[in-house]
Design a protein around this motif. Structure first.
Motif, mmCIF file in Angstrom:
data_model
loop_
_atom_site.group_PDB
_atom_site.id
_atom_site.type_symbol
_atom_site.label_atom_id
_atom_site.label_comp_id
_atom_site.label_asym_id
_atom_site.label_seq_id
_atom_site.Cartn_x
_atom_site.Cartn_y
_atom_site.Cartn_z
ATOM 1 N N PHE A 187 41.031 49.693 68.450
ATOM 2 C CA PHE A 187 41.820 50.909 68.206
ATOM 3 C C PHE A 187 41.351 52.069 69.086
ATOM 4 O O PHE A 187 42.153 52.902 69.501
ATOM 5 N N GLN A 188 40.050 52.135 69.374
ATOM 6 C CA GLN A 188 39.553 53.164 70.301
ATOM 7 C C GLN A 188 40.183 52.992 71.672
ATOM 8 O O GLN A 188 40.579 53.966 72.313
ATOM 9 N N LEU A 189 40.261 51.756 72.123
ATOM 10 C CA LEU A 189 40.877 51.474 73.412
ATOM 11 C C LEU A 189 42.326 51.941 73.408
ATOM 12 O O LEU A 189 42.784 52.586 74.356
ATOM 13 N N LEU A 194 37.541 53.667 63.454
ATOM 14 C CA LEU A 194 37.146 54.267 64.732
ATOM 15 C C LEU A 194 35.675 54.667 64.699
ATOM 16 O O LEU A 194 34.955 54.501 65.679
ATOM 17 N N GLY A 195 35.231 55.178 63.557
ATOM 18 C CA GLY A 195 33.837 55.593 63.413
ATOM 19 C C GLY A 195 32.860 54.427 63.394
ATOM 20 O O GLY A 195 31.687 54.582 63.722
ATOM 21 N N ALA A 235 43.646 47.839 84.992
ATOM 22 C CA ALA A 235 42.959 48.599 83.948
ATOM 23 C C ALA A 235 42.439 47.687 82.850
ATOM 24 O O ALA A 235 41.375 47.927 82.284
ATOM 25 N N SER A 236 43.171 46.621 82.547
ATOM 26 C CA SER A 236 42.752 45.745 81.457
ATOM 27 C C SER A 236 41.410 45.081 81.746
ATOM 28 O O SER A 236 40.650 44.812 80.834
ATOM 29 N N LEU A 252 34.986 46.588 76.132
ATOM 30 C CA LEU A 252 35.059 45.983 74.801
ATOM 31 C C LEU A 252 33.969 44.938 74.615
ATOM 32 O O LEU A 252 33.378 44.836 73.543
ATOM 33 N N ALA A 253 33.696 44.171 75.663
ATOM 34 C CA ALA A 253 32.683 43.117 75.579
ATOM 35 C C ALA A 253 31.325 43.700 75.195
ATOM 36 O O ALA A 253 30.615 43.137 74.361
ATOM 37 N N GLY A 254 30.983 44.844 75.772
ATOM 38 C CA GLY A 254 29.718 45.487 75.433
ATOM 39 C C GLY A 254 29.661 45.909 73.982
ATOM 40 O O GLY A 254 28.649 45.725 73.302
ATOM 41 N N GLY A 255 30.755 46.452 73.477
ATOM 42 C CA GLY A 255 30.809 46.861 72.078
ATOM 43 C C GLY A 255 30.737 45.678 71.140
ATOM 44 O O GLY A 255 30.028 45.710 70.124
ATOM 45 N N PHE A 256 31.454 44.613 71.459
ATOM 46 C CA PHE A 256 31.424 43.413 70.615
ATOM 47 C C PHE A 256 30.023 42.810 70.614
ATOM 48 O O PHE A 256 29.541 42.342 69.586
#
Length: 126
Positions: A26-28, A52-53, A76-77, A84-88
């Motif tokens: 959702f942030q993306l 989001l938090g 862009a994707s 996203l990979a870093g966050g996951f």
């Protein structure tokens, strides 16, 4: 939160992982869409602020790779998925989980009557 329950049940992830993973997606969307477009999506997701938090800051090498991909003119994707990979990864989830979260979230929003909203989101996530 219904979406989080669906993610934990279908994917076998922990509640915090479900919240964080959904939050990252959702942030993306929030970054890529106009405010009014994101609002169309958010109206179908109770607790959007909490999701989001719960998203970790991607940062690190994945973020740098995303920036490099953008600088080199990659779509862009590509940069978005690298971030996203870093966050996951920070959630203890492998990058393959991104592709498992996406259809569940799209189906959830569409099931709530947000066909247009799910199409907006799909443009960002696929």
């Amino acid at each position: 939160m219904e979406l989080v329950e669906i993610l934990t049940r279908q994917l076998g992830v922990q509640e915090q992982q479900a919240k964080g993973g959904a939050g990252l997606l959702f942030q993306l969307a929030q970054e890529k869409l106009q405010d009014e477009e994101f609002a169309q999506i958010a109206q179908y997701v109770p607790g959007m602020g909490e999701l989001l938090g719960a998203a970790p800051q991607a940062g690190g090498m994945a973020s740098a790779l995303g920036g490099l991909a953008s600088a080199m003119g990659a779509p862009a994707s590509v940069g978005s998925l690298a971030a996203l990979a870093g966050g996951f990864s920070k959630l203890g989830l492998n990058t393959g989980m991104i592709n498992q979260f996406v259809p569940i979230i799209l189906s959830y929003i569409q099931g709530k009557g947000g066909i247009g909203a799910s199409q907006l989101l799909e443009q960002i996530l696929k």
